[in-house]
Design a protein around this motif. Sequence first.
Motif, PDB file in Angstrom:
ATOM      1  N   GLY A 131      40.517  -9.258 -15.897  1.00  0.00           N
ATOM      2  CA  GLY A 131      40.467  -8.732 -17.345  1.00  0.00           C
ATOM      3  C   GLY A 131      40.316  -7.522 -17.152  1.00  0.00           C
ATOM      4  O   GLY A 131      39.785  -6.798 -15.722  1.00  0.00           O
ATOM      5  N   ASN A 177      39.537 -17.165  -9.969  1.00  0.00           N
ATOM      6  CA  ASN A 177      39.648 -16.429 -10.947  1.00  0.00           C
ATOM      7  C   ASN A 177      40.434 -15.734 -11.773  1.00  0.00           C
ATOM      8  O   ASN A 177      41.295 -15.339 -10.709  1.00  0.00           O
ATOM      9  CB  ASN A 177      38.129 -15.241 -10.547  1.00  0.00           C
ATOM     10  N   LYS A 178      40.241 -15.319 -13.355  1.00  0.00           N
ATOM     11  CA  LYS A 178      41.305 -14.773 -13.861  1.00  0.00           C
ATOM     12  C   LYS A 178      41.320 -13.762 -13.758  1.00  0.00           C
ATOM     13  O   LYS A 178      39.860 -13.267 -14.167  1.00  0.00           O
ATOM     14  CB  LYS A 178      41.702 -15.216 -15.849  1.00  0.00           C
ATOM     15  N   TYR A 236      47.552  -8.017 -14.598  1.00  0.00           N
ATOM     16  CA  TYR A 236      46.215  -8.509 -14.839  1.00  0.00           C
ATOM     17  C   TYR A 236      46.427 -10.561 -15.441  1.00  0.00           C
ATOM     18  O   TYR A 236      47.570 -10.722 -16.460  1.00  0.00           O
ATOM     19  CB  TYR A 236      45.582  -7.940 -15.280  1.00  0.00           C
ATOM     20  N   ASP A 237      45.501 -11.159 -15.868  1.00  0.00           N
ATOM     21  CA  ASP A 237      45.156 -12.085 -16.142  1.00  0.00           C
ATOM     22  C   ASP A 237      45.143 -12.056 -17.566  1.00  0.00           C
ATOM     23  O   ASP A 237      45.599 -13.221 -18.826  1.00  0.00           O
ATOM     24  CB  ASP A 237      44.941 -13.476 -15.633  1.00  0.00           C
ATOM     25  N   LEU A 238      43.892 -11.323 -17.741  1.00  0.00           N
ATOM     26  CA  LEU A 238      43.692 -11.185 -19.652  1.00  0.00           C
ATOM     27  C   LEU A 238      43.066 -10.130 -19.666  1.00  0.00           C
ATOM     28  O   LEU A 238      42.975  -9.402 -19.558  1.00  0.00           O
ATOM     29  CB  LEU A 238      42.568 -12.212 -19.602  1.00  0.00           C
ATOM     30  N   GLY A 264      45.749 -13.985 -21.844  1.00  0.00           N
ATOM     31  CA  GLY A 264      44.354 -14.357 -22.226  1.00  0.00           C
ATOM     32  C   GLY A 264      44.039 -13.125 -22.532  1.00  0.00           C
ATOM     33  O   GLY A 264      43.777 -12.194 -22.812  1.00  0.00           O
ATOM     34  N   PRO A 314      36.213 -15.730 -14.968  1.00  0.00           N
ATOM     35  CA  PRO A 314      37.096 -14.625 -15.789  1.00  0.00           C
ATOM     36  C   PRO A 314      36.243 -13.889 -15.068  1.00  0.00           C
ATOM     37  O   PRO A 314      34.927 -13.724 -15.186  1.00  0.00           O
ATOM     38  CB  PRO A 314      37.018 -14.208 -17.043  1.00  0.00           C
ATOM     39  N   THR A 353      36.075  -9.266 -15.056  1.00  0.00           N
ATOM     40  CA  THR A 353      36.710  -8.556 -16.499  1.00  0.00           C
ATOM     41  C   THR A 353      36.005  -7.025 -15.602  1.00  0.00           C
ATOM     42  O   THR A 353      35.431  -7.034 -15.741  1.00  0.00           O
ATOM     43  CB  THR A 353      36.475  -8.514 -17.805  1.00  0.00           C
TER      44      THR A 353
END
Length: 292
Positions: A5, A2-3, A32-34, A60, A237, A239
Amino acid sequence: MNKLGVHALVWVGGWSHAEAIRAIEQTAALGYDLIEIPALDPTTIDTAFTRKLVEANKLGITVSLGLDGGADISSEDPEKVKKGEALLNDALKVTRDVGGTHMCGILYSGFQKYAVPATPRGLENSVDVLRRICERAAESGITIGLEVVNRYESNVLNTAAQAVDFCQRIGAPNVKVHLDTYHMNIEENDIEEAIITAGKYLGYFHIGESNRGYLGAGNIDFDKIFRGLARLDYQGPITFESFSSTVVNPQLSGILAIWRNLWEDSRDLAGHARDFIRANLKAAREAQKRHG
């Protein structure tokens, strides 16, 4: 994998150049990725500046919004439906131009409390508009996420089961269910089973606490949340979303009734959330491997 965010309102209340720099650089610095940016008013977002900044920070980006009462595509009023579709198209252009992968939120109705149920005609209007939005989004590889929210924020999608049915009615491959633990804690009979119900339609996930503050400091059963994600083998994702009167957005803070100061240190809050999500995801997946 998982990304992970974080919602921009953890850092800033608007999206000026200075605010964009702070939010994006802080998000990247914490690993964090996004970053998810709100686009209630898409005209406030400098897309070229934002895209350059996220690319420089190797992040992202996703976009979220909710329609207002005057742009409600679930209305029977054709003018409101027309305004709503125009706003969604504007937000979709922003999502495309910043390099976003997902456009999520309350895209199917007004972001408000309703005094009456949705009508069959209104629901059909919403489905028709979203079918066209999904077609346009697909041209840019963008996923449309329909956020399931509590009854005080919409009268259309309040449960995962309703959202799955709505996605099926729209019938587009890029329309997905967007679940949020804050809302699930209010509306779902069983939050773990709600995740399983979303199944293959689950495409975006918000992690938030019952009081909108630090994860683990409220009453949400996160063991069930992460167990459900592990059982489903959800790979999309995740978040983190949190709100405090410390950071004020002129539109969102009022709609969400963010009157209390639940935190002051954005960096500490976001760092804690990152560690909390990673640790709980890891534990749930290891348990799933051992017990099936």
